[in-house]
Design an enzyme around this catalytic site. Structure first.
Site, short mmCIF file in Angstrom:
data_model
loop_
_atom_site.label_atom_id
_atom_site.label_comp_id
_atom_site.label_asym_id
_atom_site.label_seq_id
_atom_site.Cartn_x
_atom_site.Cartn_y
_atom_site.Cartn_z
CG HIS A 152 -0.14 67.44 84.78
ND1 HIS A 152 0.81 67.45 85.57
CD2 HIS A 152 -0.05 67.96 83.75
CE1 HIS A 152 1.82 67.92 84.91
NE2 HIS A 152 1.38 68.62 83.77
CG ASP A 178 -1.36 70.82 81.85
OD1 ASP A 178 -2.10 70.16 82.32
OD2 ASP A 178 -0.48 71.23 82.69
CD GLU A 179 3.63 70.42 81.49
OE1 GLU A 179 4.77 70.99 81.20
OE2 GLU A 179 3.08 70.44 82.66
CG ASN A 180 -1.31 62.99 77.36
OD1 ASN A 180 -0.45 61.94 77.83
ND2 ASN A 180 -2.23 62.71 76.53
CD GLU A 224 -0.77 71.54 76.47
OE1 GLU A 224 -1.41 72.44 76.93
OE2 GLU A 224 0.30 71.32 77.21
#
Ligand code: ACM
Length: 683
Positions: A258, A321-323, A373
């Protein structure tokens, strides 16, 4: 803030209120509209009038922060009651005595003593707290206690002993996907203080914008923000504004994923070849910081050091988050690094990154908080894990020794109801945690992600639903009656607007702008029973239509509040009526009036909508509303008379309701399910 009309007298006093309205008739009975509900409340007898001469005085400790908080509360009381609370005349005694032991922590932390007690008798009110923060919570309760008769305003005789169930009661606002001006942040902080929330989590960076000024790395905002960012001075102002209200500010700098907005100005931080541009779409994207280079950590050391000077809180949020790992997988140099260090996969390399980051945070006096995460082996146990994926990961963390907060279930952008959020508990009944493990769960945070909110509609996305979450995090677990929550929520909603929030007024303002006229009555009737579709439905539509962060949020869906009063109100009305249609004349009359309002004005509604390009796409809703009104009137007719409906009636009506359930112009009806219940009840 309106000019202060209140003068505080802070000399030590004690005793009795002299009221100019002592003869006024008191309210019939105490109606509890407190939100959050206090831990312990005993209702006494009698009333304390708020009249001329009512004033507040501290009789032990006070400082500027407490004085300001009292002044704000008295100003709010003045606004609520119209009683100008003036400087206390000499010789009169104050109505409210405030006894505070000391200021509390120099930098408010999770251990701050937030408890208070409030005793009101007909002779006076006494607020006691260990700290300024506890006193502020007590003042917030006092403001919510005010009741009126036709002749005046009164505080009920009560005895309250109150302290929070959870120490971390937060609200996150994503200011990256859409920038929110300081005025929005400050009025939100006012709302948070009113419902005793104590953490503002400020999501300052993401793919769509870098929103905090760095003087060391000016290209972060020069190239990564479209000019929409907070100066350091503004950020300090927000921190001070929050502290003045007993609220901590936890900034988030989302990394390593992000992070597109970081690498626009500083492409050497990235794991792929630049150049990069600010991301305009929503979702998960490939840019990710390069965890293999010393230069990345040198950059982060300087940046975090700079931010630590602005944000005094013990915690700094590193996102995490969300890598998606795509850039790491495609970079031969990074792949070689992973082989050399025995790092298998994205999660392992991200854990490596976190381990490098941790001493940097510690060097600058910060503890780490991040999304689920980050919970990887090797991290010390005093990191806080913010669970957005569910209670299970929070519980798993607690079992391994991590402290955590819950956000799964508190995502305001999902457009769920206040009731849905209210039922989510950071420590749900029946969980299998030991007391020691349970103690690691510090609380929760409501999350206002920024894809579909701007300065106009963000209040209606945050409020009043966040007040229900605030209650879940403050009040005893046993406070769980949804009907009673809604009863109090609609009162709190009015109080929140009185603080300067716009969640109620904005809907009509937006409808007027959409319709191009002040005569929006027919449109209001329809809008009142519509709500925005949920996040996934809107996300799919946005992807398909190439929606970007630069497009205005000015359609009907953006004007509609999630979970409007019609949802729970209509559901309650229909279910009460259906308990015994023959013996519920009040409900029958109310429903008849509602159904008639739906069937009236269709031509006017259609005309208004068809002349506005942005309303025209919702036109089928006008016809559906009329159809539902008509079926409601018919249904009540059959239920009241006991005459069965003609063959095929029910099937035809259910078909209409199925069609009404389809999203149109990104809206849903709030009333479709109770309508179905009513139709199904007809013989
Ligand atoms: C998140 O929702 N990606 C934290």
């Amino acid at each position: 803030m309106k000019k202060l009309v209140v003068m505080m007298t802070l000399a030590a006093t004690s005793g009795v209120l002299m009221s100019g309205t002592a003869a006024a008739q008191t309210p019939q009975a105490f109606v509890n509209t407190l939100m959050p509900e206090p831990a312990h409340l005993t209702v006494g007898s009698g009333w304390l009038p708020i009249g001329k001469g009512f004033a507040a005085a501290t009789d032990k400790f006070h400082d500027q922060r407490l004085d300001d908080a009292i002044a704000r509360a008295m100003e709010q009381l003045t606004q609520e009651t119209g009683v100008v609370i003036q400087e206390k005349p000499a010789g009169t005694r104050a109505g409210l005595i405030i006894t505070v032991d000391g200021p509390g922590e120099a930098v408010q932390g999770v251990d701050e003593n937030e408890s208070y007690s409030l005793d009101v008798t007909p002779q006076g009110a006494h607020l006691q707290a260990a700290t300024d923060v506890g006193a502020m919570h007590g003042l917030a309760t006092l403001e919510q206690l005010v009741q009126n008769s036709g002749q005046g305003y009164f505080l009920p005789a009560v005895s309250i002993q109150d302290s929070p169930r959870f120490v971390w009661r937060g609200l996150m606002i994503d200011c990256s996907r859409h920038f929110e001006p300081i005025s929005v942040i400050e009025r939100t902080l006012d709302g948070m203080a009113a419902v005793k929330m104590n953490v503002f989590h400020w999501h300052l960076t993401d793919d769509q914008g870098f929103r905090i000024q760095s003087k060391i790395f000016p290209l972060l905002t020069e190239d990564g923000s479209d000019g929409q960012f907070y100066t350091q001075e503004q950020a300090r102002e927000v921190v001070a504004y929050a502290r003045a209200r007993g609220i901590r500010v936890v900034p988030e700098f989302d990394m390593p994923g992000h992070s597109t907005s970081w690498v626009v100005g500083y492409p050497d931080l990235a794991s792929a070849q630049g150049p990069f541009t600010i991301q305009r779409h929503f979702g998960v994207f490939n840019p990710v910081l390069d965890p293999t280079r010393a230069s990345t950590y040198e950059f982060l050391d300087k940046f975090i050091g700079e931010m630590a000077q602005i944000f005094p809180d013990a915690y700094m949020h590193i996102g995490g988050d969300e890598n998606n790992g795509v850039e790491w997988a495609h970079n031969p140099r990074i792949q070689a690094f992973m082989r050399e260090h025995g790092l298998k996969g994205t999660a392992a390399l991200q854990a490596y990154f976190n381990q490098q980051l941790l001493p940097i945070l510690q060097k600058h006096g910060k503890k780490m908080i991040g999304w689920d995460e980050i919970m990887t082996p090797g991290l010390p146990k005093d990191v806080v894990v913010q669970s957005w994926r569910g209670f299970d990961s929070l519980a798993e963390g607690a079992k391994e020794g991590y402290t955590g907060i819950l956000s799964a279930g508190y995502y305001l952008d999902h457009m769920d109801s206040a009731a849905d959020h209210y039922r989510v508990d950071p420590l749900p009944a029946g969980n299998t945690l030991t007391p020691a493990q349970a103690a690691r769960i510090l609380g929760g945070e409501a999350c206002m992600w920024g894809e579909y909110v701007d300065a106009e509609n963000i209040d209606s996305r945050i409020w009043p639903r966040t007040a229900a979450i605030a209650e879940r995090l403050w009040s005893p677990q046993s406070v769980d009656n949804v009907d009673d929550m809604y009863r109090r929520l609609w009162v709190e909603n009015l109080r929140l607007e009185a603080l300067g929030l716009t969640q109620i007024s904005q809907e009509d303002a937006s409808l007027r702008a959409l319709a191009g006229t002040e005569q929006i009555g027919p449109l209001e009737t329809l809008a009142a029973v519509l709500e925005p579709v949920n996040f996934d439905t809107r996300g799919d539509w946005s992807d398909k239509h190439g929606v970007t962060s630069l497009m205005p949020l000015d359609n009907l869906v953006d004007a509609l509040p999630p979970d409007p009063p019609s949802r729970h109100g209509f559901e309650e009305l229909v279910s009460t009526y259906l308990e015994n249609p023959a013996a519920r004349p009040e409900q029958q009359a109310a429903l008849t009036a509602i159904f008639q309002s739906w069937t009236q004005d269709e031509p006017e509604r259609v005309l208004l909508m068809s002349e506005s390009p942005r309303l025209a796409e919702a036109l089928p809703r006008a016809r559906q509303l009329t159809e539902m009104g008509a079926m409601g009137l018919e249904g009540i007719g059959y239920l009241a008379s006991g005459v069965p409906a003609p063959p095929g009636w029910k099937a035809a009506k259910l078909k209409i309701l199925d069609e009404a359930d389809e999203p149109i112009a990104l809206t849903w009806f709030t009333v479709a399910q109770p309508m179905r219940d009513l139709v199904n009840e007809v013989r």
